[in-house]
Design a protein around this motif. Structure first.
Motif, short mmCIF file in Angstrom:
data_model
loop_
_atom_site.label_atom_id
_atom_site.label_comp_id
_atom_site.label_asym_id
_atom_site.label_seq_id
_atom_site.Cartn_x
_atom_site.Cartn_y
_atom_site.Cartn_z
N PRO A 1 0.83 -1.22 0.00
CA PRO A 1 0.00 0.00 0.00
C PRO A 1 0.85 1.26 0.00
O PRO A 1 0.59 2.20 -0.75
N LYS A 2 1.88 1.28 0.83
CA LYS A 2 2.73 2.47 0.93
C LYS A 2 3.50 2.74 -0.37
O LYS A 2 3.51 3.86 -0.88
N TYR A 3 4.15 1.71 -0.89
CA TYR A 3 5.00 1.95 -2.04
C TYR A 3 4.23 2.11 -3.35
O TYR A 3 4.70 2.80 -4.26
N SER A 4 3.05 1.49 -3.43
CA SER A 4 2.28 1.71 -4.66
C SER A 4 1.75 3.15 -4.68
O SER A 4 1.70 3.79 -5.73
N LEU A 5 1.41 3.65 -3.51
CA LEU A 5 0.97 5.04 -3.40
C LEU A 5 2.12 6.00 -3.76
O LEU A 5 1.95 6.96 -4.52
N HIS A 6 3.28 5.69 -3.24
CA HIS A 6 4.46 6.52 -3.52
C HIS A 6 4.77 6.51 -5.02
O HIS A 6 5.02 7.55 -5.63
N PHE A 7 4.72 5.32 -5.60
CA PHE A 7 5.01 5.14 -7.02
C PHE A 7 4.07 6.01 -7.88
O PHE A 7 4.52 6.76 -8.74
N PHE A 8 2.76 5.93 -7.57
CA PHE A 8 1.81 6.72 -8.37
C PHE A 8 1.91 8.22 -8.09
O PHE A 8 1.74 9.03 -9.01
N SER A 9 2.23 8.57 -6.85
CA SER A 9 2.42 10.00 -6.56
C SER A 9 3.58 10.55 -7.38
O SER A 9 3.53 11.67 -7.89
N GLN A 10 4.62 9.74 -7.53
CA GLN A 10 5.78 10.17 -8.32
C GLN A 10 5.41 10.29 -9.80
O GLN A 10 5.79 11.25 -10.46
N ILE A 11 4.65 9.31 -10.31
CA ILE A 11 4.24 9.37 -11.71
C ILE A 11 3.50 10.69 -11.96
O ILE A 11 3.80 11.41 -12.92
N LEU A 12 2.60 11.04 -11.06
CA LEU A 12 1.79 12.25 -11.26
C LEU A 12 2.57 13.53 -11.01
O LEU A 12 2.26 14.58 -11.59
N GLU A 13 3.59 13.44 -10.16
CA GLU A 13 4.44 14.61 -9.95
C GLU A 13 5.26 14.89 -11.22
O GLU A 13 5.41 16.03 -11.64
N ILE A 14 5.76 13.83 -11.81
CA ILE A 14 6.60 13.99 -13.01
C ILE A 14 5.73 14.36 -14.22
O ILE A 14 6.10 15.21 -15.02
N ALA A 15 4.59 13.69 -14.35
CA ALA A 15 3.74 13.90 -15.52
C ALA A 15 2.27 14.02 -15.11
O ALA A 15 1.52 13.04 -15.21
N PRO A 16 1.85 15.19 -14.61
CA PRO A 16 0.47 15.36 -14.13
C PRO A 16 -0.59 14.92 -15.16
O PRO A 16 -1.63 14.38 -14.79
N ALA A 17 -0.29 15.09 -16.43
CA ALA A 17 -1.28 14.76 -17.46
C ALA A 17 -1.52 13.26 -17.59
O ALA A 17 -2.51 12.84 -18.19
N ALA A 18 -0.62 12.47 -17.03
CA ALA A 18 -0.76 11.02 -17.13
C ALA A 18 -1.98 10.53 -16.34
O ALA A 18 -2.50 9.44 -16.57
N LYS A 19 -2.43 11.34 -15.40
CA LYS A 19 -3.53 10.98 -14.50
C LYS A 19 -4.76 10.44 -15.24
O LYS A 19 -5.30 9.40 -14.86
N ASP A 20 -5.15 11.14 -16.29
CA ASP A 20 -6.41 10.78 -16.95
C ASP A 20 -6.37 9.46 -17.72
O ASP A 20 -7.41 8.96 -18.13
N MET A 21 -5.18 8.92 -17.89
CA MET A 21 -5.10 7.63 -18.57
C MET A 21 -5.57 6.50 -17.66
O MET A 21 -6.03 5.46 -18.13
N PHE A 22 -5.41 6.68 -16.36
CA PHE A 22 -5.72 5.62 -15.41
C PHE A 22 -7.18 5.73 -14.94
O PHE A 22 -7.57 6.76 -14.39
N PHE B 1 -8.70 4.57 -12.49
CA PHE B 1 -8.88 4.77 -11.04
C PHE B 1 -8.39 6.14 -10.56
O PHE B 1 -8.48 6.45 -9.39
N LEU B 2 -7.85 6.96 -11.46
CA LEU B 2 -7.39 8.30 -11.04
C LEU B 2 -8.21 9.41 -11.69
O LEU B 2 -8.23 10.55 -11.23
N ARG B 3 -8.89 9.03 -12.76
CA ARG B 3 -9.59 10.01 -13.60
C ARG B 3 -10.52 10.93 -12.80
O ARG B 3 -10.53 12.12 -13.02
N ASP B 4 -11.30 10.34 -11.89
CA ASP B 4 -12.32 11.13 -11.21
C ASP B 4 -11.96 11.56 -9.80
O ASP B 4 -12.82 11.89 -9.00
N THR B 5 -10.67 11.54 -9.47
CA THR B 5 -10.30 11.95 -8.12
C THR B 5 -9.21 13.03 -8.19
O THR B 5 -8.49 13.13 -9.18
#
Ligand code: HEM
Length: 157
Positions: free
Chosen positions: A26-47, A49-53
């Motif tokens: 739980p901790k590292y998957s959250l960290h991993f996705f937080s990093q993805i979105l920090e580096i590339a905020p636009a990547a969010k809408d591809m997922f 489970f992230l699209r509507d949050t």
């Protein structure tokens, strides 16, 4: 592609560090996705489970599944590189990976984003055990796996 040199030491480093991260998915998957979105905020809408949050959701099964897949398949790739000097992904798996990513709008540069997020997550999880050799081993395995997925995506295009 010529034979790849991937040493026993490199394989061991990848396996050992995955064992550490696996202890708190739980901790590292959250960290991993937080990093993805920090580096590339636009990547969010591809997922899905992230699209509507607005926030990266805690304990989301799909989020955890993707993080685990990336780490686990990279680890499996490391083992194959050492054993066989090449990446082996079952054809059906590769076809599935190709079509899922193509359908989701994933592009080549996204693979670099995910690699950087993976490296940052390793750094976070390993602390003092993190070093350039660990990073090199994971990077090499990840690059080969990413290459196989990208090639499949181009075939399906
Ligand atoms: C879905 C693995 C890289 C974005 C998936 C799935 C797998 C997977 C196994 C299917 C999940 C499921 O159906 O349970 C991997 C591996 C990667 C990688 C092994 C690299 C080595 C990437 C990259 C991106 C990405 C670079 C884009 C930043 C997605 C998206 C989905 C997906 C958007 C659909 C998930 C959803 O919306 O529910 N990936 N992936 N993946 N992947 Fe990846």
């Amino acid at each position: 592609m010529g034979e790849i040199v991937f040493t026993e030491k490199q394989e061991a480093l990848v396996k050992e560090s995955w064992e550490i991260l696996k202890q708190d998915i739980p901790k590292y998957s959250l960290h991993f996705f937080s990093q993805i979105l920090e580096i590339a905020p636009a990547a969010k809408d591809m997922f899905s489970f992230l699209r509507d949050t607005d926030e990266v959701p805690h304990n989301n099964p799909k989020l955890k599944a993707h993080a685990v897949k990336v780490f686990k398949m990279t680890c499996e790739t490391a083992i194959q590189l050492r054993e066989k000097g090449t990446v082996v992904v079952a054809d059906t798996t590769l076809q599935y990976l190709g079509s899922v990513h193509l359908k989701s709008g994933v592009l080549d540069p996204h693979f670099e984003v995910v690699k950087e997020a993976l490296v940052r997550t390793l750094k976070e999880g390993l602390g003092e055990k993190y070093n350039e050799e660990v990073e090199g081993a994971w990077s090499q395995a990840y690059d080969h796996l990413a290459l196989a997925i990208k090639a499949e995506m181009k075939q399906e295009d």
